[in-house]
Design a protein around this motif. Structure first.
Motif, PDB file in Angstrom:
ATOM      1  N   ARG A 289       0.897  -1.410   0.212  1.00  0.00           N
ATOM      2  CA  ARG A 289       0.087  -0.396   0.257  1.00  0.00           C
ATOM      3  C   ARG A 289       0.918   1.380  -0.013  1.00  0.00           C
ATOM      4  N   GLY A 290       0.691   2.645  -0.878  1.00  0.00           N
ATOM      5  CA  GLY A 290       0.882   3.473  -0.735  1.00  0.00           C
ATOM      6  C   GLY A 290       0.074   4.424  -1.116  1.00  0.00           C
ATOM      7  N   GLN A 291       1.114   5.531  -1.378  1.00  0.00           N
ATOM      8  CA  GLN A 291       0.195   7.191  -2.103  1.00  0.00           C
ATOM      9  C   GLN A 291       1.734   7.366  -3.605  1.00  0.00           C
ATOM     10  N   THR A 292       0.242   8.385  -3.960  1.00  0.00           N
ATOM     11  CA  THR A 292       1.502   8.966  -4.903  1.00  0.00           C
ATOM     12  C   THR A 292       0.979   9.815  -5.478  1.00  0.00           C
ATOM     13  N   ARG A 293       2.077  11.185  -4.411  1.00  0.00           N
ATOM     14  CA  ARG A 293       1.206  12.477  -5.329  1.00  0.00           C
ATOM     15  C   ARG A 293       1.441  13.391  -6.699  1.00  0.00           C
ATOM     16  N   VAL A 294       0.478  13.761  -6.836  1.00  0.00           N
ATOM     17  CA  VAL A 294       0.599  14.261  -8.760  1.00  0.00           C
ATOM     18  C   VAL A 294       0.323  15.287  -8.425  1.00  0.00           C
ATOM     19  N   GLY A 295       1.349  16.268  -8.853  1.00  0.00           N
ATOM     20  CA  GLY A 295       0.790  18.203  -8.330  1.00  0.00           C
ATOM     21  C   GLY A 295       0.876  18.173  -6.978  1.00  0.00           C
ATOM     22  N   GLU A 296      -0.972  18.538  -7.381  1.00  0.00           N
ATOM     23  CA  GLU A 296      -1.106  18.963  -5.721  1.00  0.00           C
ATOM     24  C   GLU A 296      -2.076  17.693  -5.555  1.00  0.00           C
ATOM     25  N   GLU A 297      -2.632  16.999  -6.515  1.00  0.00           N
ATOM     26  CA  GLU A 297      -3.766  15.447  -5.509  1.00  0.00           C
ATOM     27  C   GLU A 297      -2.749  14.451  -5.041  1.00  0.00           C
ATOM     28  N   THR A 298      -3.270  13.889  -4.068  1.00  0.00           N
ATOM     29  CA  THR A 298      -2.792  12.667  -3.856  1.00  0.00           C
ATOM     30  C   THR A 298      -3.602  11.284  -4.188  1.00  0.00           C
ATOM     31  N   LEU A 299      -2.943   9.770  -4.387  1.00  0.00           N
ATOM     32  CA  LEU A 299      -3.391   9.012  -4.480  1.00  0.00           C
ATOM     33  C   LEU A 299      -3.242   8.051  -4.102  1.00  0.00           C
ATOM     34  N   GLN A 300      -4.424   7.191  -2.808  1.00  0.00           N
ATOM     35  CA  GLN A 300      -4.321   6.669  -2.457  1.00  0.00           C
ATOM     36  C   GLN A 300      -4.133   4.964  -2.545  1.00  0.00           C
ATOM     37  N   TRP A 301      -3.680   4.147  -2.979  1.00  0.00           N
ATOM     38  CA  TRP A 301      -3.101   2.764  -3.705  1.00  0.00           C
ATOM     39  C   TRP A 301      -3.002   1.129  -2.508  1.00  0.00           C
ATOM     40  N   GLY A 302      -3.823   0.435  -2.800  1.00  0.00           N
ATOM     41  CA  GLY A 302      -3.452  -0.734  -2.311  1.00  0.00           C
ATOM     42  C   GLY A 302      -3.272  -1.584  -3.778  1.00  0.00           C
TER      43      GLY A 302
END
Ligand code: 1HN
Length: 348
Positions: A289-302
């Motif tokens: 599990r982790g997260q990716t910040r893309v510009g101002e957005e954060t995507l949380q993934w599993g």
């Protein structure tokens, strides 16, 4: 020179006159055509596997693989709805093959990749050779090769399809042919191409003339073992962790001519340095599990979630729950071939 010239009555009248001859002034549109940086309609987005799976099982009750030809739900970029695109140049969808179903044989000029998400033991056949698929396997269907899929197991099989459909559409180079039977004849034993091309050996007179790798299944167990071994050496790239490219063993080039394919490991608690590149990229979280910040957005993934990062948007990946493995694909090989691919590693 970001401003457009003003539109005087004389100029407007002139534009109206030449419009009838299918001509138009460049100076009115040049700033939209040639931008200082990429300006994409593609936006960051994430699809959760549990939601995909639920929708797919509903699709499974509504239509057979045979009637649908391929039972796929397209992952459409929210910034480009109605265009069957996940990035400007690439298509992605999730395919379901139910137990004892066949997705009938056809071939087309678009190249396809499969990244197996769930289920084990269904098969795909490519030009007379069959391969069994397991989670994390990366499987290639090269341009104009006959292919059909089948599932002789008792469990539904899900995989992510990535195709160069928008690119081929842009080039007006689309062809498809249906095979006269549901399945093509199998003329080679399972594992033939792996033995021939995937054992650091090549047939003595093999000249590697084709654009796509002769290996069509890159199994996850071997990929994972390589990542595991490399993670022990502890030499992470600050922007990528440990990131490897799938290759064509005959020439060292990308495994597919139009789609670059990658596998990367982020060690426990690893956070990447800000990075951007001109190839919009589709990621699948395979493990962790982790997260990716893309510009101002954060995507949380599993596990098994799919997400997309547009061209030239700075990203930071962070492993939040132990080690993570990400599969990804982009149009980088095309950009490299025409000499426009760029990256920005910050100061890393
Ligand atoms: C296709 O042939 C497959 O073979 C999957 O599984 C998705 C999307 C558009 C056109 C052809 C497959 C596709 C496709």
């Amino acid at each position: 020179m970001e401003h457009a010239p003003i539109e005087t009555p004389e100029r407007k009248a002139f534009y109206a006159r030449i419009d009838k001859q299918n001509m138009t002034p460049l100076w009115s549109v040049i700033n939209a055509l040639i931008t200082p940086e990429p300006r994409s309609a593609c936006v960051p987005a994430l699809w959760r596997f549990d939601e995909i799976r639920k929708a797919m099982l509903e699709a499974g009750a509504l239509i057979t693989a045979k009637e649908a030809e391929r039972r796929v739900l397209i992952l459409e970029n929210p910034g480009m709805r109605g265009q069957s695109k996940i990035t400007t140049s690439l298509y992605a969808g999730v395919q379901l093959v139910m137990p004892h179903e066949v997705a009938p044989a056809h071939r087309h000029s678009q190249s396809a990749l499969r990244f197996v998400l769930d289920g084990k033991g269904a098969h795909t056949s490519v030009d007379g050779e069959r391969t069994l698929m397991s989670p994390g396997d990366f499987v290639i269907t090269p341009s104009m090769t006959w292919h059909d899929h089948g599932n002789d197991t008792d469990e539904p099989m899900f995989w992510l399809d990535g195709l160069d459909i928008p690119l081929i559409q842009f080039l007006d180079a689309s062809f498809i042919e249906r095979y006269e039977h549901e399945e093509q004849p199998i003329g080679k034993p399972v594992g033939d191409s792996r033995a021939r091309y995937g054992a650091n050996l090549l047939p003595i007179d093999y000249r590697g003339g084709s654009a796509t790798s002769p290996i069509f299944n890159y199994p996850y167990d071997r990929t994972r073992e390589a990542l595991h071994q490399l993670s022990r050496a502890n030499d992470c790239d600050p922007c990528h962790g440990i990131k490897m490219r799938y290759t064509n063993p005959a020439n060292g080039d990308h495994a597919m001519p139009t789609i670059g394919t990658y596998i990367q490991l982020l060690p426990k608690a690893f956070k990447t340095s800000r990075y951007r590149s001109t190839d919009a990229t589709v990621f699948v979280a395979m493990e962790g599990r982790g997260q990716t910040r893309v510009g101002e957005e954060t995507l949380q993934w599993g596990p098994k979630d799919v997400f997309v990062v547009p061209s030239w948007r700075p990203i930071v990946h962070e492993a939040l729950d132990g080690e993570c493995v990400l599969f990804s694909f982009s149009d980088r090989p095309v950009q490299e071939k025409i000499g426009v691919w760029r990256e920005d590693r910050g100061n890393a």
